[in-house]
Enzyme design. Structure first.
Site, short mmCIF file in Angstrom:
data_model
loop_
_atom_site.label_atom_id
_atom_site.label_comp_id
_atom_site.label_asym_id
_atom_site.label_seq_id
_atom_site.Cartn_x
_atom_site.Cartn_y
_atom_site.Cartn_z
N ASP A 163 1.09 -1.25 -0.07
CA ASP A 163 -0.10 -0.19 -0.03
C ASP A 163 0.90 1.31 0.02
O ASP A 163 1.68 1.16 0.66
CB ASP A 163 -0.79 0.24 1.16
CG ASP A 163 -1.86 1.18 1.29
OD1 ASP A 163 -3.02 0.83 1.70
OD2 ASP A 163 -1.47 2.03 0.97
N ASP A 206 -3.33 2.44 -5.57
CA ASP A 206 -2.24 2.51 -4.90
C ASP A 206 -1.98 1.34 -4.01
O ASP A 206 -1.30 0.99 -3.05
CB ASP A 206 -2.26 3.61 -3.95
CG ASP A 206 -3.40 3.53 -2.80
OD1 ASP A 206 -4.66 2.93 -2.95
OD2 ASP A 206 -3.15 3.97 -1.83
N GLU A 207 -2.84 -0.05 -4.33
CA GLU A 207 -2.46 -0.86 -3.70
C GLU A 207 -2.45 -2.23 -4.42
O GLU A 207 -3.31 -2.26 -5.47
CB GLU A 207 -3.79 -1.33 -2.55
CG GLU A 207 -3.92 -0.44 -1.48
CD GLU A 207 -5.19 -0.79 -0.63
OE1 GLU A 207 -5.16 -1.69 0.00
OE2 GLU A 207 -5.90 0.49 -0.69
#
Length: 410
Positions: free
Chosen positions: A6, A101-102
């Site tokens: 993350d 974003d992960e």
DNA sequence: TCTGGGGTCCTAGGACCC
DNA sequence: TCTGGGGTCCTAGGACCC
């Protein structure tokens, strides 16, 4: 074994990559239309700013504390995201991109997971200058817990192992921070005396299911280390929504029509990228005031005979649908389109008597996609989507586009 | 004056069928 | 006088996530 990678304050960190002068400086990133805060660095948090805060309310604080402000620049963020995912793919082929974003990594069968995670973290930091945290655990829900713990560690990595350590972490972990438990559920659980992840993990499955639903029961099992949520390699979207607030109130049907045509372009591009066609489209417009069941929202739904991925066809339909719901006396704040009943293009059933799609149109769309891919989105599109675009959203703090920027890594 | 955008899953309730 | 029960499909709405 799952790992979740993350990015820390992703949007704000993206802006920082090109502005080394902003290291250790507080940054906030605003939503579309510069409405509210959607990302902020830890330095900005220290000034009491929260995610979701209205920009006009913190404007004075921003000025006083010298906080740097950016309008969101999705073209940039997507480009950074792609580079990070490419790095992850060098370490393992089993990767599930979960959001911009992960990503989840399948860590089954790997021996020194902690060391590997540290190595991955270093690569992303060295090559893209993006700080990430990594959580490792036997279930996705526990990996999320580990990730949160990792954010506060200098190494940025946390593995929930052995069991005593997991118990210790869960005993001090607020249920409101558990993945899958939001504001409403944590309030409900608090009433029953459940405050920590450990307490929740000890609740009985039946009781939890009765209190809420099977989703919560899954969360509880996962907290106990029993995997219930699978690894999904390439999830296909089930609906595609494109909707935006306008930069100012609109009362003109043609301007709203332009906006809808542009949204159709975005949605159709996404369809083609995923090799999907849509059989159903809904358009909606939101007025400043109204009444009735849906308040100030007006919508119209249409079922196509054949699935389509054509910008031209969708725009034409949206135009006709807008005619049906547009009321000239009102002012409008927002418009949007939603596509559903999505199927794979090569598996779709066509209506024998109404073949709307032609190979010619497919070719045209392919050329448009190619040009936009090469020269940036929206370089080419339909005239019906407008040229002046007075309805365009407000973005007063936009950073420069990503095209033509310095290459980040080789 | 001004508060985003894009998704998923689950459940309840209504319509309809036999 | 007495008026069933089970199943499916669809939609709206609520909760969650990033």
């Amino acid at each position: 074994m799952f790992a979740i990678v993350d990015c820390n304050s992703f949007y704000a960190s993206c802006e920082r990559i090109f502005r080394p002068d902003l290291i250790n400086v507080p940054i906030v990133v605003l939503s579309n239309n510069d409405g509210c805060v959607i990302a902020l660095t830890s330095e900005a948090k220290k000034h009491g700013i929260k995610r979701g805060a209205a920009y006009f309310e913190i404007k004075e604080l921003v000025r006083l504390k010298n906080i740097t402000v950016f309008s969101s620049n999705y073209a940039l963020y997507h480009s950074i995201s792609e580079r990070i995912m490419a790095i992850l793919a060098e370490y393992t082929t089993n990767i599930e991109v979960y959001s911009i974003d992960e990503a989840w990594l399948d860590m089954n069968g790997l021996s020194d997971r902690y060391a590997l995670a540290c190595q991955i973290r270093k690569s992303i930091l060295d090559w893209v200058k993006m700080p990430v945290s990594i959580g490792i655990a036997p279930t996705k829900t526990l990996a999320k817990v580990a990730n949160k713990i990792g954010k506060n560690k200098p190494s940025g990595v946390c593995e929930l192992c052995p069991k005593e350590y997991t118990d210790y972490i869960l005993s001090n972990f607020d249920i409101a921070d558990i993945w899958g438990i939001g504001r409403q559920l944590s309030k409900k659980l608090n009433i029953h005396g459940i405050y920590t992840a450990k307490q929740l993990s000890e609740a009985s499955d039946r009781w939890v299911r009765k209190l809420y639903n099977v989703g919560l029961e899954r969360t509880v099992r996962e907290l106990r280390g029993e995997p219930c949520i699978d690894f999904e390699t390439a999830p296909t979207p089930k609906t595609i929504i494109v909707s935006r607030m306008f930069g100012k109130k609109l009362y003109n049907q043609s301007e709203i029509g332009e906006a809808l045509a542009k949204y159709c372009g975005h949605a159709a591009t996404k369809l083609r990228k995923n090799h999907l066609v849509a059989k159903n489209m809904t358009i909606f417009i939101q007025a400043t005031e109204g009444y009735g069941k849906n308040g100030n929202n007006y919508s119209c739904r249409y079922n196509f005979d054949n699935g389509t991925d054509s910008t031209i066809f969708l725009s034409q339909m949206a135009h006709r649908m807008l005619e049906q719901i547009f009321r000239p006396t009102k002012k409008y704040l927002r418009a949007g389109i939603m596509l559903d009943q999505l199927t794979f293009k090569d598996q779709t059933q066509y209506n024998l008597f109404n073949i709307a799609e032609t190979p010619k149109q497919d070719k045209l769309m392919a050329v448009i996609d190619k040009i936009n891919n090469k020269f940036g989105n929206d370089k080419i599109g339909l005239l019906s989507a407008g040229i002046n675009r007075e309805w365009k959203m407000k973005q007063e703090h936009l950073s420069p586009g990503v095209k033509g920027r310095v290459k980040l890594y080789h």
